[in-house]
Design a protein around this motif. Structure first.
Motif, PDB file in Angstrom:
ATOM      1  N   LEU A   1       0.850  -1.192   0.000  1.00 45.52           N
ATOM      2  CA  LEU A   1       0.000   0.000   0.000  1.00 45.52           C
ATOM      3  C   LEU A   1       0.883   1.239   0.000  1.00 45.52           C
TER       4      LEU A   1
ATOM      5  N   PRO B   1       0.318   5.628   0.413  1.00 47.20           N
ATOM      6  CA  PRO B   1      -0.690   6.666   0.723  1.00 47.20           C
ATOM      7  C   PRO B   1      -0.789   7.712  -0.388  1.00 47.20           C
ATOM      8  N   SER B   2      -1.100   7.259  -1.583  1.00 47.58           N
ATOM      9  CA  SER B   2      -1.246   8.133  -2.743  1.00 47.58           C
ATOM     10  C   SER B   2      -2.105   7.406  -3.768  1.00 47.58           C
ATOM     11  N   THR B   3      -2.860   8.159  -4.553  1.00 44.75           N
ATOM     12  CA  THR B   3      -3.686   7.552  -5.603  1.00 44.75           C
ATOM     13  C   THR B   3      -3.019   7.665  -6.969  1.00 44.75           C
TER      14      THR B   3
ATOM     15  N   ALA C   1      -5.515   6.105  -1.013  1.00 46.37           N
ATOM     16  CA  ALA C   1      -4.328   5.263  -1.166  1.00 46.37           C
ATOM     17  C   ALA C   1      -4.495   4.283  -2.328  1.00 46.37           C
TER      18      ALA C   1
ATOM     19  N   TYR D   1       6.547  10.048   4.886  1.00 51.02           N
ATOM     20  CA  TYR D   1       5.297  10.038   5.635  1.00 51.02           C
ATOM     21  C   TYR D   1       5.172  11.313   6.466  1.00 51.02           C
TER      22      TYR D   1
END
Length: 302
Positions: free
Chosen positions: A76, A78-80, A103, A250
């Protein structure tokens, strides 16, 4: 017409977890949203499990099959934006990925294709569930809207899934494979000495309670192994917190509390150890992965 039939006829939901030495299947039959029956079976060979899936599905007009994705090549960010995969040190391999709120969860294409091909002759595979998706589904059900940042840890078999969230925003995610080999007796003894005895258990107490069958049961290898597993989970959580704080990719926001979900609820000793090491409030809850899979399957097939 199909909607009406789904309310009248029973539907079967099949959840599967494949492992090297033990393959587990659980089936649940529902009629009009009501659970009729459920059963769980274990198979040594995955081929036998697949044949059983085929037999079960032939008996129902509506059937749904889901597999727990336990491949190592998944994760995973934390970004699309898929171009950010490289930023988060994801290797340059062919990937399948889906958006999970803010995410991306991803898996190697070869694993996704392999599992779908594996089930091709056994009435197909409807859902391939990443542990991240299952954990986030559980998080989203809590409807917890505040400014606190929570680290969620979800243990299923030998996989520990870590997710740090602020409300429903995902700040961090990590997948950890726990040690699958049993530690030798010396290692187990060292863990027992360091952690159990630090919590005011000693040989004198153990000796006094030796005649108590329940205490004898606590000292057997299975329970020592489970305790060692719990301590490993605690260490992995601590390691994830350090990564979240120290990696500039992060946000480094302060974690307020930790919530642990596991097949066997984390022991008091491991919980206290984690609490003492992190100075955070720890809550734990036992969870059944199959039940979580069924709940999500039913939600997605309404």
């Amino acid at each position: 017409m199909l909607f009406v039939l789904k309310k009248i006829l029973p539907q079967i939901f099949i959840g599967i977890i494949l492992e090297d030495k033990k393959n587990v299947l659980k089936a649940a039959i529902y009629r009009n949203k009501k659970l009729i029956s459920s059963s769980e079976k274990t198979f040594e060979k995955s081929e036998d499990l697949l044949e059983y899936v085929k037999t079960l599905s032939k008996k129902f007009l509506f059937f749904h099959t889901a597999l727990f994705l336990n491949a190592k090549e998944q994760g995973l960010i934390p970004s699309t934006k898929n171009e950010d995969l490289e930023k988060f040190n994801v290797g340059k391999i062919s990937l399948k990925y889906i958006t999970l709120n803010n995410a991306l969860i991803y898996a190697a294409t070869e694993h996704v294709e392999y599992f779908h091909e594996l089930f091709e002759d056994y009435n197909g595979l409807d859902f391939l569930y990443s542990p991240f998706a299952l954990l986030y589904f559980n998080i989203s059900k809590q409807n917890k809207y505040d400014d606190k940042i929570t680290l969620y840890a979800y243990q299923c078999k030998q996989i520990l899934t870590i997710m740090v969230c602020k409300n429903l925003e995902i700040l961090y995610g990590e997948l950890i494979f726990l040690d699958q080999e049993s530690d030798n007796n010396e290692s187990l003894s060292e863990e027992f000495d360091e952690n159990i005895f630090n919590n005011e258990l000693n040989f004198e107490n153990l000796s006094q309670e030796k005649n108590d069958s329940k205490e004898d049961e606590f000292l057997n290898f299975d329970n020592l192994s489970q305790f060692n597993n719990d301590i490993e989970i605690a260490h992995c959580i601590i390691s994830s917190i350090e990564k979240f704080y120290n990696d500039e990719k992060y946000s480094g926001n302060f974690i307020n509390n930790i919530h642990v979900l596991s097949e066997q609820e984390l022991s008091i000793e491991a919980t206290e150890f984690l609490e003492n090491e992190t100075f955070l409030e720890i809550t734990t809850r036992q969870i059944n992965t199959f039940d979580l899979m069924f709940e999500l399957m039913r939600k997605e097939t309404l």
